[in-house]
Design an enzyme around this catalytic site. Sequence first.
Site, PDB file in Angstrom:
ATOM      1  N   ARG A  62      -2.644  55.977   8.405  1.00  0.00           N
ATOM      2  CA  ARG A  62      -3.489  54.903   8.974  1.00  0.00           C
ATOM      3  C   ARG A  62      -4.337  55.413  10.124  1.00  0.00           C
ATOM      4  O   ARG A  62      -5.406  54.873  10.409  1.00  0.00           O
ATOM      5  CB  ARG A  62      -2.614  53.713   9.381  1.00  0.00           C
ATOM      6  N   GLU A  99      13.091  58.110  13.175  1.00  0.00           N
ATOM      7  CA  GLU A  99      14.240  57.270  13.512  1.00  0.00           C
ATOM      8  C   GLU A  99      15.546  57.936  13.049  1.00  0.00           C
ATOM      9  O   GLU A  99      16.534  57.965  13.765  1.00  0.00           O
ATOM     10  CB  GLU A  99      14.068  55.907  12.859  1.00  0.00           C
TER      11      GLU A  99
HETATM   12  P1  AMP Z   1       6.941  56.108  16.154  1.00  0.00           P
HETATM   13  O1  AMP Z   1       6.910  57.578  15.887  1.00  0.00           O
HETATM   14  O2  AMP Z   1       8.323  55.546  16.231  1.00  0.00           O
HETATM   15  O3  AMP Z   1       6.098  55.726  17.367  1.00  0.00           O
HETATM   16  O4  AMP Z   1       6.318  55.399  14.879  1.00  0.00           O
HETATM   17  C1  AMP Z   1       4.961  55.336  14.736  1.00  0.00           C
HETATM   18  C2  AMP Z   1       4.520  55.388  13.297  1.00  0.00           C
HETATM   19  O5  AMP Z   1       5.365  54.625  12.418  1.00  0.00           O
HETATM   20  C3  AMP Z   1       3.137  54.808  13.231  1.00  0.00           C
HETATM   21  O6  AMP Z   1       2.331  55.711  12.491  1.00  0.00           O
HETATM   22  C4  AMP Z   1       3.308  53.471  12.547  1.00  0.00           C
HETATM   23  O7  AMP Z   1       2.332  53.349  11.571  1.00  0.00           O
HETATM   24  C5  AMP Z   1       4.711  53.469  11.952  1.00  0.00           C
HETATM   25  N1  AMP Z   1       5.527  52.301  12.387  1.00  0.00           N
HETATM   26  C6  AMP Z   1       6.642  52.323  13.171  1.00  0.00           C
HETATM   27  N2  AMP Z   1       7.151  51.106  13.364  1.00  0.00           N
HETATM   28  C7  AMP Z   1       6.341  50.246  12.719  1.00  0.00           C
HETATM   29  C8  AMP Z   1       6.307  48.806  12.569  1.00  0.00           C
HETATM   30  N3  AMP Z   1       7.221  47.994  13.107  1.00  0.00           N
HETATM   31  N4  AMP Z   1       5.303  48.271  11.832  1.00  0.00           N
HETATM   32  C9  AMP Z   1       4.360  49.071  11.266  1.00  0.00           C
HETATM   33  N5  AMP Z   1       4.325  50.419  11.377  1.00  0.00           N
HETATM   34  C10 AMP Z   1       5.307  51.005  12.095  1.00  0.00           C
END
Ligand code: AMP
Length: 179
Positions: A62, A99
């Site tokens: 995205r 995660e």
């Molecule tokens: P993070 O590395 O945990 O900051 O996750 C970020 C990535 O995961 C981004 O590229 C988001 O597109 C996706 N992502 C994580 N959580 C969500 C959520 N609740 N809704 C949509 N996309 C998410």
Amino acid sequence: MNLIADLREAVRTIPDYPKPGIQFRDITTLLGQPQAFRRAVDELVQPWAGQRIEKVAGMEARGFILGGAVAHQLSAGFIPIRKKGKLPHATVSIAYSLEYGIDEMEMHCDAVSKGERVILVDDLIATGGTAEGAVKLLQQQGADVVAACFVIDLPELGGAKKIEALGVPVRTLMRFDGH
Ligand code: AMP
């Protein structure tokens, strides 16, 4: 008309996707509405107009859509940061935390030059693991990462603080509670 309220309404929330307890913030509805897409891109661009941004880096997938539009608007180049094994030329890579477990992201070794002013763009920051990996990869190649910009922040997960700890200011257009 309240810009951010309008943009918030354009984001679709899908409960318990991809697993129970996650509220998935789906931006495809925002991308599909011409005015909302344009406004989101304009808002991401606004602080950087005239600021000599040379490259915009976007994370698969995205981040490519939003980052590409932002780069065009700033007359900047675009750097795709991809999952391991997708880029055809020589790459540099970094492990980043998901995660559950770790993965690797890559960019071309010649994608950025030392001192180049770069902004990072993605749709959403959650734990910040993905953005942290991308910022470190860019900084290791000598980029001056001027900011990290997201449409959506999930502040409870603390991602923005993680990026600011790397000396990179974070800008987000809206926040949602929870995960
Ligand atoms: P993070 O590395 O945990 O900051 O996750 C970020 C990535 O995961 C981004 O590229 C988001 O597109 C996706 N992502 C994580 N959580 C969500 C959520 N609740 N809704 C949509 N996309 C998410």
